[in-house]
Design a protein around this motif. Structure first.
Motif, PDB file in Angstrom:
ATOM      1  N   GLY A   1       0.807  -1.202   0.000  1.00 48.15           N
ATOM      2  CA  GLY A   1       0.000   0.000   0.000  1.00 48.15           C
ATOM      3  C   GLY A   1       0.844   1.258   0.000  1.00 48.15           C
ATOM      4  N   LEU A   2       0.187   2.353  -0.364  1.00 51.31           N
ATOM      5  CA  LEU A   2       0.818   3.665  -0.410  1.00 51.31           C
ATOM      6  C   LEU A   2      -0.045   4.647   0.355  1.00 51.31           C
ATOM      7  CD1 LEU A   2       1.576   3.780  -4.249  1.00 51.31           C
ATOM      8  CD2 LEU A   2       3.140   3.050  -2.436  1.00 51.31           C
ATOM      9  N   GLN A   3       0.605   5.578   1.021  1.00 45.81           N
ATOM     10  CA  GLN A   3      -0.137   6.589   1.767  1.00 45.81           C
ATOM     11  C   GLN A   3       0.622   7.899   1.761  1.00 45.81           C
ATOM     12  OE1 GLN A   3      -2.729   6.027   5.416  1.00 45.81           O
ATOM     13  NE2 GLN A   3      -0.766   6.495   6.298  1.00 45.81           N
ATOM     14  N   GLY A   4      -0.100   8.992   1.561  1.00 45.93           N
ATOM     15  CA  GLY A   4       0.566  10.282   1.517  1.00 45.93           C
ATOM     16  C   GLY A   4      -0.382  11.418   1.818  1.00 45.93           C
ATOM     17  N   ARG A   5       0.224  12.600   2.002  1.00 45.87           N
ATOM     18  CA  ARG A   5      -0.538  13.800   2.325  1.00 45.87           C
ATOM     19  C   ARG A   5       0.198  15.014   1.778  1.00 45.87           C
ATOM     20  NH1 ARG A   5      -4.320  15.721   6.043  1.00 45.87           N
ATOM     21  NH2 ARG A   5      -3.994  17.883   6.642  1.00 45.87           N
ATOM     22  N   TYR A   6      -0.591  15.980   1.256  1.00 42.80           N
ATOM     23  CA  TYR A   6      -0.017  17.221   0.744  1.00 42.80           C
ATOM     24  C   TYR A   6      -0.924  18.369   1.146  1.00 42.80           C
ATOM     25  CZ  TYR A   6       1.869  20.714  -2.443  1.00 42.80           C
ATOM     26  OH  TYR A   6       2.419  21.852  -2.965  1.00 42.80           O
ATOM     27  N   VAL A   7      -0.330  19.466   1.646  1.00 45.90           N
ATOM     28  CA  VAL A   7      -1.087  20.622   2.133  1.00 45.90           C
ATOM     29  C   VAL A   7      -0.517  21.887   1.503  1.00 45.90           C
ATOM     30  CG1 VAL A   7      -1.800  21.936   4.166  1.00 45.90           C
ATOM     31  CG2 VAL A   7      -1.537  19.452   4.324  1.00 45.90           C
ATOM     32  N   ARG A   8      -1.432  22.771   1.021  1.00 45.66           N
ATOM     33  CA  ARG A   8      -0.971  24.037   0.460  1.00 45.66           C
ATOM     34  C   ARG A   8      -2.119  25.045   0.458  1.00 45.66           C
ATOM     35  NH1 ARG A   8       3.300  25.799  -2.649  1.00 45.66           N
ATOM     36  NH2 ARG A   8       2.876  27.581  -4.017  1.00 45.66           N
ATOM     37  N   ASN A   9      -1.895  26.211   1.073  1.00 43.07           N
ATOM     38  CA  ASN A   9      -2.836  27.341   1.032  1.00 43.07           C
ATOM     39  C   ASN A   9      -4.260  26.962   1.441  1.00 43.07           C
ATOM     40  OD1 ASN A   9      -0.753  28.974   0.078  1.00 43.07           O
ATOM     41  ND2 ASN A   9      -1.236  28.512  -2.066  1.00 43.07           N
ATOM     42  N   GLY A  10      -4.388  26.220   2.512  1.00 41.32           N
ATOM     43  CA  GLY A  10      -5.696  25.826   2.999  1.00 41.32           C
ATOM     44  C   GLY A  10      -6.232  24.559   2.388  1.00 41.32           C
ATOM     45  N   TRP A  11      -5.683  24.129   1.251  1.00 38.32           N
ATOM     46  CA  TRP A  11      -6.096  22.882   0.618  1.00 38.32           C
ATOM     47  C   TRP A  11      -5.262  21.728   1.152  1.00 38.32           C
ATOM     48  CZ3 TRP A  11     -10.182  22.323  -2.648  1.00 38.32           C
ATOM     49  CH2 TRP A  11     -10.738  23.472  -3.187  1.00 38.32           C
ATOM     50  N   SER A  12      -5.884  20.568   1.258  1.00 38.14           N
ATOM     51  CA  SER A  12      -5.145  19.375   1.660  1.00 38.14           C
ATOM     52  C   SER A  12      -5.667  18.176   0.882  1.00 38.14           C
ATOM     53  CB  SER A  12      -5.277  19.120   3.166  1.00 38.14           C
ATOM     54  OG  SER A  12      -6.617  18.852   3.511  1.00 38.14           O
ATOM     55  N   PHE A  13      -4.742  17.298   0.533  1.00 36.73           N
ATOM     56  CA  PHE A  13      -5.095  16.043  -0.128  1.00 36.73           C
ATOM     57  C   PHE A  13      -4.371  14.920   0.583  1.00 36.73           C
ATOM     58  CE2 PHE A  13      -3.992  12.637  -3.090  1.00 36.73           C
ATOM     59  CZ  PHE A  13      -5.263  12.204  -3.429  1.00 36.73           C
ATOM     60  N   SER A  14      -5.091  13.852   0.887  1.00 36.91           N
ATOM     61  CA  SER A  14      -4.486  12.693   1.525  1.00 36.91           C
ATOM     62  C   SER A  14      -5.186  11.433   1.038  1.00 36.91           C
ATOM     63  CB  SER A  14      -4.596  12.793   3.052  1.00 36.91           C
ATOM     64  OG  SER A  14      -5.946  12.956   3.445  1.00 36.91           O
ATOM     65  N   ALA A  15      -4.450  10.346   0.988  1.00 37.30           N
ATOM     66  CA  ALA A  15      -5.024   9.090   0.507  1.00 37.30           C
ATOM     67  C   ALA A  15      -4.224   7.911   1.026  1.00 37.30           C
ATOM     68  CB  ALA A  15      -5.057   9.064  -1.021  1.00 37.30           C
ATOM     69  N   THR A  16      -4.941   6.814   1.224  1.00 38.82           N
ATOM     70  CA  THR A  16      -4.338   5.528   1.568  1.00 38.82           C
ATOM     71  C   THR A  16      -4.875   4.507   0.577  1.00 38.82           C
ATOM     72  OG1 THR A  16      -4.236   6.077   3.911  1.00 38.82           O
ATOM     73  CG2 THR A  16      -4.070   3.756   3.330  1.00 38.82           C
TER      74      THR A  16
ATOM     75  N   LEU B   1     -10.073  15.218   0.015  1.00 36.16           N
ATOM     76  CA  LEU B   1      -9.723  16.461  -0.652  1.00 36.16           C
ATOM     77  C   LEU B   1     -10.496  17.545   0.078  1.00 36.16           C
ATOM     78  CD1 LEU B   1      -8.402  18.104  -2.916  1.00 36.16           C
ATOM     79  CD2 LEU B   1     -10.430  17.616  -4.317  1.00 36.16           C
ATOM     80  N   ALA B   2      -9.786  18.400   0.824  1.00 34.01           N
ATOM     81  CA  ALA B   2     -10.448  19.320   1.748  1.00 34.01           C
ATOM     82  C   ALA B   2      -9.901  20.724   1.604  1.00 34.01           C
ATOM     83  CB  ALA B   2     -10.267  18.841   3.195  1.00 34.01           C
ATOM     84  N   TYR B   3     -10.754  21.696   1.954  1.00 34.02           N
ATOM     85  CA  TYR B   3     -10.335  23.091   2.028  1.00 34.02           C
ATOM     86  C   TYR B   3     -10.793  23.651   3.366  1.00 34.02           C
ATOM     87  CZ  TYR B   3      -9.764  28.060   1.182  1.00 34.02           C
ATOM     88  OH  TYR B   3      -9.381  29.364   1.280  1.00 34.02           O
ATOM     89  N   GLN B   4      -9.885  24.269   4.105  1.00 34.58           N
ATOM     90  CA  GLN B   4     -10.195  24.836   5.403  1.00 34.58           C
ATOM     91  C   GLN B   4      -9.746  26.286   5.442  1.00 34.58           C
ATOM     92  OE1 GLN B   4      -9.493  22.366   8.752  1.00 34.58           O
ATOM     93  NE2 GLN B   4      -9.348  24.038  10.223  1.00 34.58           N
ATOM     94  N   THR B   5     -10.669  27.165   5.835  1.00 33.76           N
ATOM     95  CA  THR B   5     -10.364  28.589   5.903  1.00 33.76           C
ATOM     96  C   THR B   5      -9.626  28.910   7.191  1.00 33.76           C
ATOM     97  OG1 THR B   5     -12.428  29.179   7.019  1.00 33.76           O
ATOM     98  CG2 THR B   5     -12.477  29.045   4.607  1.00 33.76           C
ATOM     99  N   ASP B   6      -9.046  30.092   7.247  1.00 30.99           N
ATOM    100  CA  ASP B   6      -8.343  30.520   8.460  1.00 30.99           C
ATOM    101  C   ASP B   6      -9.303  30.636   9.643  1.00 30.99           C
ATOM    102  OD1 ASP B   6      -5.989  30.660   7.041  1.00 30.99           O
ATOM    103  OD2 ASP B   6      -6.186  32.802   6.591  1.00 30.99           O
ATOM    104  N   SER B   7     -10.573  30.923   9.375  1.00 32.00           N
ATOM    105  CA  SER B   7     -11.557  31.068  10.451  1.00 32.00           C
ATOM    106  C   SER B   7     -12.057  29.733  10.976  1.00 32.00           C
ATOM    107  CB  SER B   7     -12.740  31.908   9.977  1.00 32.00           C
ATOM    108  OG  SER B   7     -13.380  31.287   8.872  1.00 32.00           O
TER     109      SER B   7
END
Length: 430
Positions: free
Chosen positions: A84-99, A118-124
């Motif tokens: 299996g493969l698993q990873g995560r990447y975060v940039r400017n409020g966006w994040s992607f992760s998968a297993t 696949l998520a987006y989170q604001t500063d608030s």
């Protein structure tokens, strides 16, 4: 018995200091959040650093159904051996992760997307995501009474709000909408299983139902938190392609109270103590009724390196199913595992859970469950279940295992044994 193995990989670097364990690392993060609440501290968020891991391992089960609490479907819904493969990447409020897993089982190789987001989170604090990840809707030791972490996750669209300070407390909202798989397996633990199988053979099982719900958490001061939530299953089509009747819809509700108990912690020389009381219901229909109900009470204690959980959960009265019209015959389940508490709502459970340090700086967990049920329950009138977990960090990654064994009892007949397990060895690339 042929052991069947599965691989795993780590989901991101979150909780590195807490030794995130096993293939069930997201379930472990939810459990750690429960302990953090008892301690009165905010859970650690996911790391903002990119990560990538590879690994190998396996998951399997044999004999009578034995749930792997916090197993994310491993051993039952997810079986096989491979990589299996698993990873995560975060940039400017966006994040992607998968297993992602590649499993070999019974001569076939199957690709499984075990978790993804696949998520987006604001500063608030607003968060919107298209994700497939476990829930913790309810603070039960055997999985949330609405939605838990014992079953394989299903894809959904999720929304979470930041905490809003109002005159009556601090409020947060979570909501989601998703669909379950097309041909859901009939669970071994579901009541009236023979009747359900007959109705399924007659083409009355609704496929790909819609599952949606909302949860409101309210904090009052630093000691009290209440939770109110509801989850509805509706829609889908029968074997002939007919739309689901309105009467097939079902709604589960939950009302929960959590209390921090610093005086008890001080008395027992613990770092934190908390109590949980909740009442959940799954009536025949989609109304927000509170009968037939299931009541739960629990106590959580946390020391340095150790924690202890005690819980009693009563059985909900059985709701009859319809065998004359299309309905959701597999109930609130996915891939044969319950979406909520691991032993089902119709079972009374008494649970003791102990977290403890192991040799070589490892971390372990032991859980003992005594379950009792009606005479005609498919899993027997009573059972003992023992689950153990262990994991260690290695110079290149981590390794661990989880094993559950269950002994089911019926009056006047021999007991039946069942077991399920997951093992892994993961290597961090970066």
């Amino acid at each position: 018995m042929k052991p069947r193995f599965l691989f795993f990989i780590f989901f991101a670097v979150p909780y590195a200091s807490a030794q995130a364990p096993m293939l069930q690392d997201r379930a472990a993060a939810l459990r750690q959040a429960r302990l953090d609440w008892t301690l009165g501290q905010e859970p650690l968020g996911p790391s903002s650093m990119p990560s990538f891991e590879v690994g190998w391992g396996g998951a399997s089960s044999e004999g009578a159904y034995a749930p792997l609490v916090g197993g994310e479907g491993l051993g039952t819904g997810t079986q096989g051996w491979g990589l299996g493969l698993q990873g995560r990447y975060v940039r400017n409020g966006w994040s992607f992760s998968a297993t992602a897993l590649a499993l070999r089982d019974h001569g076939h190789t199957l690709g499984v997307l075990q978790r993804a987001a696949l998520a987006y989170q604001t500063d608030s604090g607003w968060r919107v995501a298209l994700e497939q990840a476990p829930f913790a809707w309810g603070a039960g030791l055997n999985g949330g009474d609405l939605l838990g972490d014992g079953a394989r996750s299903f894809p959904r669209l999720s929304l979470a709000t930041p905490e809003a300070t109002l005159p009556l407390g601090r409020w947060r909202l979570e909501a989601f909408a998703g669909r379950l798989e097309r041909d859901r397996a009939m669970p071994q633990w579901v009541p009236e299983r023979d009747t359900r199988l007959e109705a399924q053979a007659a083409g009355l099982n609704l496929q790909r139902p819609l599952l949606w719900g909302g949860l409101v958490r309210t904090a009052f001061g630093s000691r009290v938190e209440t939770t109110f939530g509801a989850v509805t299953m509706e829609g889908g089509r029968d074997a002939q392609g007919h739309a689901a009747p309105a009467t097939a819809a079902r709604t589960m509700t939950l009302l929960e109270l959590r209390l921090r108990l610093p005086e008890l912690a001080q008395l027992l020389r613990a770092r934190g103590a908390s109590a949980t009381l909740n009442r959940s219901a799954a009536p025949e229909g989609r109304s927000l009724a509170w009968t037939p109900a299931r009541n739960l009470g629990g106590l959580q204690l946390v020391w340095e390196g150790w924690d202890l959980g005690l819980e009693y959960a009563g059985a909900a009265p059985r709701v009859a199913i319809s065998s004359a019209e299309p309905s959701h015959l597999a109930g609130f389940s996915t891939h044969g595992d319950p979406l909520g508490p691991a032993f089902g709502r119709e079972t009374t459970t008494r649970t003791v859970e102990l977290g403890l340090p192991l040799f070589l700086e490892g971390q372990g967990r032991l859980r003992t469950v005594r379950a009792t049920a009606p005479l005609d329950h498919p899993s027997g009138t009573a059972s003992w279940c023992l689950q153990g977990e262990a994991q260690w960090r290695t110079p290149t990654g981590r390794a661990g295992a989880s094993l559950a064994m269950q002994r089911n009892e019926w009056p006047g007949t021999p007991s039946r044994w069942g077991w399920s397990f997951a093992v892994f060895q993961a290597f961090r690339v970066f």
